[in-house]
Design a protein around this motif. Structure first.
Motif, PDB file in Angstrom:
ATOM      1  N   PRO A   1       0.825  -1.213   0.000  1.00 24.74           N
ATOM      2  CA  PRO A   1       0.000   0.000   0.000  1.00 24.74           C
ATOM      3  C   PRO A   1       0.857   1.260   0.000  1.00 24.74           C
ATOM      4  O   PRO A   1       1.712   1.445   0.870  1.00 24.74           O
ATOM      5  N   THR A   2       0.627   2.125  -0.960  1.00 23.15           N
ATOM      6  CA  THR A   2       1.383   3.376  -1.036  1.00 23.15           C
ATOM      7  C   THR A   2       0.702   4.495  -0.263  1.00 23.15           C
ATOM      8  O   THR A   2       1.303   5.538  -0.031  1.00 23.15           O
ATOM      9  N   LEU A   3      -0.583   4.300   0.079  1.00 19.05           N
ATOM     10  CA  LEU A   3      -1.369   5.256   0.864  1.00 19.05           C
ATOM     11  C   LEU A   3      -1.616   6.555   0.120  1.00 19.05           C
ATOM     12  O   LEU A   3      -1.887   7.599   0.721  1.00 19.05           O
ATOM     13  N   THR A   4      -1.536   6.507  -1.202  1.00 20.59           N
ATOM     14  CA  THR A   4      -1.905   7.658  -2.016  1.00 20.59           C
ATOM     15  C   THR A   4      -2.445   7.123  -3.332  1.00 20.59           C
ATOM     16  O   THR A   4      -2.518   5.906  -3.541  1.00 20.59           O
ATOM     17  N   ASN A   5      -2.834   8.020  -4.228  1.00 17.56           N
ATOM     18  CA  ASN A   5      -3.411   7.586  -5.500  1.00 17.56           C
ATOM     19  C   ASN A   5      -3.493   8.772  -6.456  1.00 17.56           C
ATOM     20  O   ASN A   5      -4.393   9.594  -6.356  1.00 17.56           O
ATOM     21  N   VAL A   6      -2.521   8.871  -7.344  1.00 13.43           N
ATOM     22  CA  VAL A   6      -2.559   9.904  -8.381  1.00 13.43           C
ATOM     23  C   VAL A   6      -2.496   9.255  -9.767  1.00 13.43           C
ATOM     24  O   VAL A   6      -1.833   9.750 -10.681  1.00 13.43           O
ATOM     25  N   ASN A   7      -3.186   8.134  -9.873  1.00 15.92           N
ATOM     26  CA  ASN A   7      -3.394   7.509 -11.169  1.00 15.92           C
ATOM     27  C   ASN A   7      -2.204   6.697 -11.644  1.00 15.92           C
ATOM     28  O   ASN A   7      -1.262   6.434 -10.918  1.00 15.92           O
ATOM     29  N   ASP A   8      -2.250   6.306 -12.908  1.00 24.07           N
ATOM     30  CA  ASP A   8      -1.209   5.462 -13.476  1.00 24.07           C
ATOM     31  C   ASP A   8       0.071   6.259 -13.707  1.00 24.07           C
ATOM     32  O   ASP A   8       0.037   7.456 -14.005  1.00 24.07           O
ATOM     33  N   PHE A   9       1.196   5.565 -13.584  1.00 26.93           N
ATOM     34  CA  PHE A   9       2.507   6.161 -13.860  1.00 26.93           C
ATOM     35  C   PHE A   9       3.219   5.283 -14.874  1.00 26.93           C
ATOM     36  O   PHE A   9       3.339   4.070 -14.686  1.00 26.93           O
ATOM     37  N   ARG A  10       3.683   5.899 -15.949  1.00 31.17           N
ATOM     38  CA  ARG A  10       4.385   5.154 -16.992  1.00 31.17           C
ATOM     39  C   ARG A  10       5.663   5.898 -17.370  1.00 31.17           C
ATOM     40  O   ARG A  10       5.649   7.132 -17.530  1.00 31.17           O
ATOM     41  N   ALA A  11       6.749   5.146 -17.510  1.00 38.51           N
ATOM     42  CA  ALA A  11       8.026   5.725 -17.943  1.00 38.51           C
ATOM     43  C   ALA A  11       8.699   4.756 -18.908  1.00 38.51           C
ATOM     44  O   ALA A  11       8.823   3.565 -18.612  1.00 38.51           O
ATOM     45  N   ILE A  12       9.108   5.257 -20.052  1.00 40.29           N
ATOM     46  CA  ILE A  12       9.843   4.474 -21.044  1.00 40.29           C
ATOM     47  C   ILE A  12      11.235   5.090 -21.192  1.00 40.29           C
ATOM     48  O   ILE A  12      11.361   6.274 -21.528  1.00 40.29           O
ATOM     49  N   LEU A  13      12.264   4.310 -20.906  1.00 34.36           N
ATOM     50  CA  LEU A  13      13.641   4.751 -21.040  1.00 34.36           C
ATOM     51  C   LEU A  13      14.153   4.306 -22.411  1.00 34.36           C
ATOM     52  O   LEU A  13      14.197   3.121 -22.709  1.00 34.36           O
ATOM     53  N   VAL A  14      14.499   5.284 -23.238  1.00 34.57           N
ATOM     54  CA  VAL A  14      14.994   5.016 -24.583  1.00 34.57           C
ATOM     55  C   VAL A  14      16.464   5.361 -24.630  1.00 34.57           C
ATOM     56  O   VAL A  14      16.844   6.534 -24.506  1.00 34.57           O
ATOM     57  N   GLN A  15      17.305   4.347 -24.772  1.00 32.50           N
ATOM     58  CA  GLN A  15      18.736   4.578 -24.865  1.00 32.50           C
ATOM     59  C   GLN A  15      19.154   4.715 -26.324  1.00 32.50           C
ATOM     60  O   GLN A  15      18.524   4.120 -27.218  1.00 32.50           O
ATOM     61  N   PRO A  16      20.198   5.482 -26.614  1.00 30.05           N
ATOM     62  CA  PRO A  16      20.598   5.679 -28.007  1.00 30.05           C
ATOM     63  C   PRO A  16      21.100   4.372 -28.630  1.00 30.05           C
ATOM     64  O   PRO A  16      21.587   3.481 -27.906  1.00 30.05           O
ATOM     65  N   PRO A  17      20.971   4.258 -29.932  1.00 29.99           N
ATOM     66  CA  PRO A  17      21.471   3.046 -30.585  1.00 29.99           C
ATOM     67  C   PRO A  17      22.989   2.962 -30.459  1.00 29.99           C
ATOM     68  O   PRO A  17      23.676   3.979 -30.415  1.00 29.99           O
ATOM     69  N   LYS A  18      23.489   1.773 -30.405  1.00 24.85           N
ATOM     70  CA  LYS A  18      24.923   1.605 -30.310  1.00 24.85           C
ATOM     71  C   LYS A  18      25.553   1.829 -31.674  1.00 24.85           C
ATOM     72  O   LYS A  18      25.101   1.293 -32.695  1.00 24.85           O
ATOM     73  N   GLY A  19      26.614   2.655 -31.671  1.00 24.72           N
ATOM     74  CA  GLY A  19      27.254   2.960 -32.946  1.00 24.72           C
ATOM     75  C   GLY A  19      28.159   1.833 -33.440  1.00 24.72           C
ATOM     76  O   GLY A  19      28.421   0.885 -32.747  1.00 24.72           O
TER      77      GLY A  19
END
Length: 429
Positions: free
Chosen positions: A411-429
């Motif tokens: 239980p986080t004891l709060t609620n501010v909806n969904d959280f989404r994070a996508i980490l995009v790393q650069p392509p390897k050269g």
């Protein structure tokens, strides 16, 4: 505002989890409630409330004001120890008898208050199921049936709440009306797209312009055939108050925490690690799997446009997705979003993501969501798990339990909806 956080590790999954944790911390009632409280009023003070954060909010109130009389209703497992305010636990997302009984007690607590009295209402997400007293001759079981049908239909949260208001004796401003003519301050933690107070917990302190005919149309739109008692209530006038009703004239409604603040806190942390940030929005709605497909395409496009030496990019978003049940599996919108990302990204290198509900509960499971990466698909296949099959049966929680990718914060004891994070790393050269 920048929030304190532990040193950021290089591991992408741990970084994503840190972003989620700081987003939750930004909406902690012990942080946001004291800043919103006026000095304790003279005379009689009554505290009421409902929602997943309500007990924590009550705890914060008493830390500032000392013991208070009152009653709040929260989800099972979310209670806090308060000095004077009584905390009752009830079921969410499908209401139960404990919520019904506690709601009746709350309404009686507010009866007979005068102009010199003061009511503090603590409202947060989850209050729609916890503040439950059916209108007319509707039984609790019949209301549960309608609520469960709405949850399974894929209807947006705003439409679900419109129906709930007209089937209730407490929503749509009716809680505030019960306290009139006392003054009321309602402090709200928002879990709805757009942060409209009328939609937070179905607006127990806020009037609503919707009509019973609107509620009937929503049920028709989603193919829900209501019990006769529900149809009878919606065929007449309900207790929902108009926004300009006189009984609401002494109410001050304030949103004190919202998804945008939590995304901003996560963005600050991501930038501190050397990432660029793009906030896609704090009020995104729609089918979880469809939004995931859009975000996967966006992440791949952004990665293709990056130079090998570019800074990593974090795509942040919030809102409240929905899931239309097609199978009998166990899942929620965040896990389904993550599962659809796994399928759409197909193991693309350098892209990791997290999707979690900030209340710690995704759907009806004690799981916030999941974290994924390029290796998730291979790990699943090695275990005989197929994301397409899991999507077809809405069995996202079992899929991520199998690959060991669930996020279970408790239980986080709060609620501010969904959280989404996508980490995009650069392509390897």
């Amino acid at each position: 505002m920048t929030y304190a956080s532990p040193p950021i590790p290089d591991d992408p999954d741990t970084l994503l989890r840190a972003l989620f944790d700081v987003a939750v911390a930004a909406a902690d009632s012990m942080r946001v409630v004291p800043a919103a409280l006026p000095p304790r009023p003279d005379g009689r003070v009554v505290v009421v409330g409902a929602g997943k954060a309500s007990a924590r909010m009550a705890e914060a109130v008493e830390a500032a004001w000392g013991p208070c009389a009152g009653l709040v209703i929260t989800r099972y497992g979310y209670a806090r120890s308060c000095q004077g305010i009584e905390v009752v636990e009830a079921a969410h997302p499908v209401p139960d008898a404990a919520g019904d009984v506690a709601t009746g007690r709350m309404l009686r607590l507010l009866q007979g208050l005068g102009e010199g009295d003061f009511v503090l209402a603590l409202i947060s997400g989850g209050g729609s199921a916890l503040l439950v007293q059916p209108a007319g001759q509707i039984t609790l079981e019949e209301k549960r049936q309608v609520n469960a049908a709405l949850l399974a239909s894929g209807a947006p949260i705003g439409q679900m709440n419109a129906v709930r208001k007209h089937l209730s004796r407490v929503k749509g401003g009716q809680l505030a009306a019960a306290a009139y003519p006392a003054r009321m301050l309602a402090l709200m933690i928002s879990d709805v797209p757009g942060d409209d107070p009328a939609f937070i917990a179905s607006g127990p302190t806020v009037g609503d312009a919707s009509t019973p005919a609107d509620a009937r149309a929503i049920l028709d739109r989603w193919g829900i055939v209501p019990p006769k008692s529900v149809a009878d209530v919606l065929a007449g006038e309900t207790g929902v108050l108009a926004p300009d009703a006189a009984q609401l004239a002494r109410v001050d409604n304030r949103v004190i925490a919202a998804p945008a603040q939590s995304l901003a806190a996560a963005a600050d942390l991501a930038r501190a690690t050397g990432c660029d940030v793009d906030i896609l929005g704090d009020a995104l709605e729609g089918e979880a799997r469809e939004l995931a497909a859009e975000h996967a395409a966006l992440a791949l496009d952004r990665q293709r446009a990056m130079a090998p030496w570019a800074r990593p990019l974090v795509l942040l978003s919030g809102g409240e997705c929905t899931v239309t049940r097609r199978g009998d599996g166990l899942g929620g919108p965040n896990a389904e979003y993550a599962l659809a990302l796994v399928a759409a990204l197909a193991g693309a290198p350098g892209i990791h993501a997290i999707a979690c509900d900030t209340d710690g509960v995704d759907g009806a499971a004690e799981v916030a969501g999941a974290v994924i990466g390029p290796a998730t698909l291979d790990r699943a296949r090695a275990l005989g798990l197929d994301p397409a099959v899991a999507l077809a049966t809405n069995d996202s929680h079992a899929f991520f339990a199998g690959v060991g990718a669930q996020v279970i914060p408790g239980p986080t004891l709060t609620n501010v909806n969904d959280f989404r994070a996508i980490l995009v790393q650069p392509p390897k050269g």
